[in-house]
Every structure is written in structure tokens, then in C-alpha cells.
Design a protein around this motif. Structure first.
Motif, mmCIF file in Angstrom:
data_model
loop_
_atom_site.group_PDB
_atom_site.id
_atom_site.type_symbol
_atom_site.label_atom_id
_atom_site.label_comp_id
_atom_site.label_asym_id
_atom_site.label_seq_id
_atom_site.Cartn_x
_atom_site.Cartn_y
_atom_site.Cartn_z
ATOM 1 N N GLU A 225 0.886 -1.190 -0.076
ATOM 2 C CA GLU A 225 -0.001 0.054 0.051
ATOM 3 C C GLU A 225 0.826 1.167 0.114
ATOM 4 O O GLU A 225 0.581 2.438 -0.914
ATOM 5 C CB GLU A 225 -0.927 0.053 1.257
ATOM 6 C CG GLU A 225 -1.916 -1.105 1.165
ATOM 7 C CD GLU A 225 -2.868 -1.034 2.428
ATOM 8 O OE1 GLU A 225 -2.571 -0.432 3.371
ATOM 9 O OE2 GLU A 225 -3.726 -2.026 2.605
ATOM 10 N N ASP B 151 2.134 1.938 -3.375
ATOM 11 C CA ASP B 151 1.041 2.397 -4.187
ATOM 12 C C ASP B 151 0.843 4.043 -4.050
ATOM 13 O O ASP B 151 0.654 4.736 -4.982
ATOM 14 C CB ASP B 151 -0.455 1.762 -4.114
ATOM 15 C CG ASP B 151 -0.235 0.591 -4.435
ATOM 16 O OD1 ASP B 151 0.742 -0.060 -5.522
ATOM 17 O OD2 ASP B 151 -1.060 -0.410 -4.110
ATOM 18 N N GLU C 68 3.710 5.839 -5.747
ATOM 19 C CA GLU C 68 3.527 5.880 -7.284
ATOM 20 C C GLU C 68 2.533 6.955 -7.638
ATOM 21 O O GLU C 68 2.631 7.649 -8.466
ATOM 22 C CB GLU C 68 3.026 4.433 -7.545
ATOM 23 C CG GLU C 68 4.404 3.570 -7.649
ATOM 24 C CD GLU C 68 4.130 1.915 -8.211
ATOM 25 O OE1 GLU C 68 3.015 2.026 -8.135
ATOM 26 O OE2 GLU C 68 4.718 1.435 -8.268
ATOM 27 N N ASP C 69 1.551 7.077 -6.725
ATOM 28 C CA ASP C 69 0.586 7.886 -7.143
ATOM 29 C C ASP C 69 0.927 9.411 -6.863
ATOM 30 O O ASP C 69 0.503 10.291 -7.513
ATOM 31 C CB ASP C 69 -0.517 7.581 -6.215
ATOM 32 C CG ASP C 69 -1.788 6.450 -6.214
ATOM 33 O OD1 ASP C 69 -1.285 5.962 -7.493
ATOM 34 O OD2 ASP C 69 -2.188 6.078 -5.487
#
Length: 365
Positions: free
Chosen positions: A260, A263, A266-267
Motif C-alpha cells: 500500500e 502504491d 507511485e500515486d
């Protein structure tokens, strides 16, 4: 020749029980010795904190033991493999098994099965115990073994920018508006990067916006003066989300929590190659236990009276320790971006599987 991968049920249980007892014996020996040495070097710092005593020493032992177990379990499997196989060779038990039609892989099959189960238990142990112990111990070390942080989501040594200014915290606990910091330092800087003020505070809470420093001490460069400030709000551009993205320690996060975090990085357009390599290594690392019987198998075969048994044991030990060296080097290269994350985590394991199989087949099969 038998064509079943595993030998008889009796022989499988015999070898598996022998392997497990030796792994436990070696692991207990290594962990106890290393724990005593570690405690001797750290007990002075623990007892130096006001109010600490025997209870805090036991707390440190409880937090440190999972780290030592996780780190030295693969070494224990390697040494147990060598001890067991050398003994079987000296007592001619390997010769008896091969005379009964078992191949080298069939002789080692119970060891592979046992090591595979140990790898699964190691992964679960790392996820449920080691990561939590790492998080608590790092936060405790940050506050110099003061009161033990009660939060389970404590992060240590956080560093975040607010434009040209910098906010650091020794420990951060909680999420969202309930987030709190300890051992906080605020650096006010000019546009060219020169520090003009430094503010230290034992605690900071989210002020929405900014962070409220309590019982702070402010030092200004212009007049070289320091004064106490009961309350001060700084870092109005820093949100709890910025803090959560400021530092992700893979050692303190489980496999799913780290996924998580990757992620979120990366966002936010952040670099994730280092975290991705450590994410893959959470899978490949425990499998080192499965690799050790293959690398140490060179000690199982060959006549004991040939005088080469000791040399074979040294070769098996060298192969095992070479794997750990290459694994750490590859992971470091992955952290620096020299290797792709998947390659950094899995290449050493796959390489030494091929090396172990080549040695085993060329010499015994």
C-alpha cells in the motif's frame, strides 16, 4: 531405483525430525550468544534512562529476539544441514540409502520439505512479529530508551520539507489529525539554504494547518540567542499525508502494508525502486531456508574415509555464506537503482539454485 521423490514414510520422518532438532539447537545457540553480547553493549544505554531497570532490559530482550531469530534462521538451517549430513556420511547412512536405490535428490527430499515449511513459518513470523518489534524498538531507540511508545504504528527518524524549511522528528505515532511527534526539530532557512533559526521541542501535534510545538526552545542565528517558547506553530504547508509519505521503513511494515505504501508513492510520483526491491525480498528472503539443504548437500556424499569430508563441509559452508554475501550485494544494488527490483531480490536465489543443482548433479547424480 525408487521413482518416488520422497523415500519411505519412516525414513522421511527420521530425517525430518533429525533436521528440525539440529536447526533448533543451532538457532538457540546462536541467538542466546548474540543476545548476550548485544545486551552487554546496550544495557548501559537502557539503564541510563531515568526510571529504567530490569523490566526495561527484559523489554529490550523481547523486542530484539525476533530480529535475531529472523536474521539468523537461514544460517541455522545451513549449519544444521552440514552437521546432519556430515554425521550421516560418517555413519555410512547415506551409503545405505543410496545402496537401497535412492538418488541424491531423494535423500535430500525430506530436508527440502522441512526447509520449505520453515520458510513459510519464517514469512509468517516476519509479518506478524518481526515488523512490529522493529517499529517499536526503533522508536524506543530514537527517544534514547525513554518511555516505551505505546502506538503500534510508530515511525522513527522522519524528515520532511516545507518549501525551503525542514521539519524532523525522532518518532511519529498515529494517523490523520491524531498524529503526534516526539523529539521535534524545526529549521528555518533562507532562500539560499542558510539556516536562520532552529526550534527544538519534545512534542508536536497537528494544528490544522501546521504543527504546534510545545515547550519549545528557539535559537536564532542573527543574535545567537536562545529563549523558551511555550507554544509555536510551524510548517503550515506540511500535512499528515506528507508525514506518511516522508519515510517508509520496509523493516517495520508487513508485506501488504508495504504494498500500500508503494502504491501511495507511485500515486505521488515518487521513486519506488528501493521499496519495490525490499517488497520482493520479503518473499525471496525466507526462501533462503529452502536453498540451504541444496548448498550444503555436497557434505552428504563421497566416502568419509577418503579424507575429503572436511573439505566438502567447507565447500558447503562457503556456498551458503557466498549466497548471503551476493544477496546483500544485489539488494544494495537494487536500493541504488543499479538492478531492477525483481532482479535484485530474486537473482541471487535463482543463481544459487542453479549452482547447487550443478554441483549436486555433476558430483553425485
Amino acid at each position: 531405483m525408487q521413482f518416488d521423490f520422497f523415500p519411505s514414510r519412516t525414513l522421511t520422518l527420521y530425517l525430518a525430525k533429525m533436521f528440525v532438532t539440529r536447526i533448533l539447537a543451532v538457532l538457540v545457540m546462536l541467538v542466546l550468544v548474540l543476545m548476550m553480547l548485544d545486551l552487554l553493549s546496550t544495557s548501559g544505554d537502557i539503564l541510563a534512562a531515568p526510571g529504567n531497570g530490569q523490566g526495561e532490559l527484559l523489554t529490550y530482550v523481547g523486542l530484539r529476539l525476533p530480529q535475531l531469530i529472523a536474521r539468523f534462521l537461514p544460517y541455522s538451517v545451513l549449519l544444521a544441514t552440514l552437521i546432519m549430513l556430515v554425521g550421516l556420511n560418517q555413519n555410512s547412512e547415506v551409503i545405505a540409502m543410496k545402496a537401497a536405490g535412492l538418488s541424491a535428490h531423494q535423500v535430500l527430499a525430506p530436508l527440502f520439505l522441512t526447509a520449505g515449511l520453515i520458510a513459510l513459518m519464517s514469512f509468517a513470523f516476519n509479518e506478524r512479529v518481526v515488523t512490529r518489534a522493529n517499529a517499536t524498538l526503533k522508536a524506543w531507540e530514537t527517544v534514547e530508551f525513554g518511555p516505551v511508545p505505546a502506538a503500534s504504528d510508530v515511525r522513527a527518524n522522519v524528515f520532511v520539507n516545507d518549501g525551503r524549511n525542514v521539519l524532523t522528528a525522532g518518532a511519529v505515532a498515529g494517523t490523520g489529525a491524531a498524529m503526534a511527534m516526539r523529539e521535534v526539530t524545526w529549521y528555518g532557512r533562507t532562500p539560499d539554504g542558510m539556516i536562520v533559526e532552529q526550534v527544538r521541542a519534545p512534542r508536536a501535534t497537528f494544528a490544522s494547518p501546521g504543527w504546534r510545538l510545545e515547550d519549545a526552545r528557539r535559537f536564532t542565528v542573527q543574535d545567537a540567542g536562545a529563549r523558551d517558547v511555550p507554544e509555536l506553530v510551524v510548517g503550515e504547508g506540511i500535512t499528515p499525508e506528507n508525514i506518511e509519505l516522508a519515510q517508509v521503513d520496509p523493516d517495520t511494515l508487513s508485506f501488504w502494508d508495504l504494498s500500500e505504501a508503494i502504491d501511495r508513492y507511485e500515486d505521488a510520483g515518487r521513486r519506488t525502486s528501493e521499496l519495490r526491491a525490499r517488497w520482493w525480498h520479503k518473499l525471496s528472503g525466507p526462501l533462503a531456508a529452502l536453498l540451504m539443504p541444496l548448498l550444503g548437500s555436497v557434505a552428504a556424499f563421497g566416502l568419509a574415509r577418503s579424507g575429503q569430508l572436511f573439505f566438502r563441509a567447507l565447500v558447503g559452508m562457503a556456498l551458503g555464506f557466498a549466497y548471503f554475501v551476493v544477496d546483500n550485494a544485489a539488494l544494495a544494488m537494487g536500493n541504488f537503482g543499479g538492478y531492477p527490483p525483481f532482479l535484485a531480490a530474486w537473482a541471487p536465489f535463482l543463481l544459487f539454485v542453479l549452482i547447487g543443482e550443478t554441483v549436486l548433479i555433476r558430483t553425485e547424480e
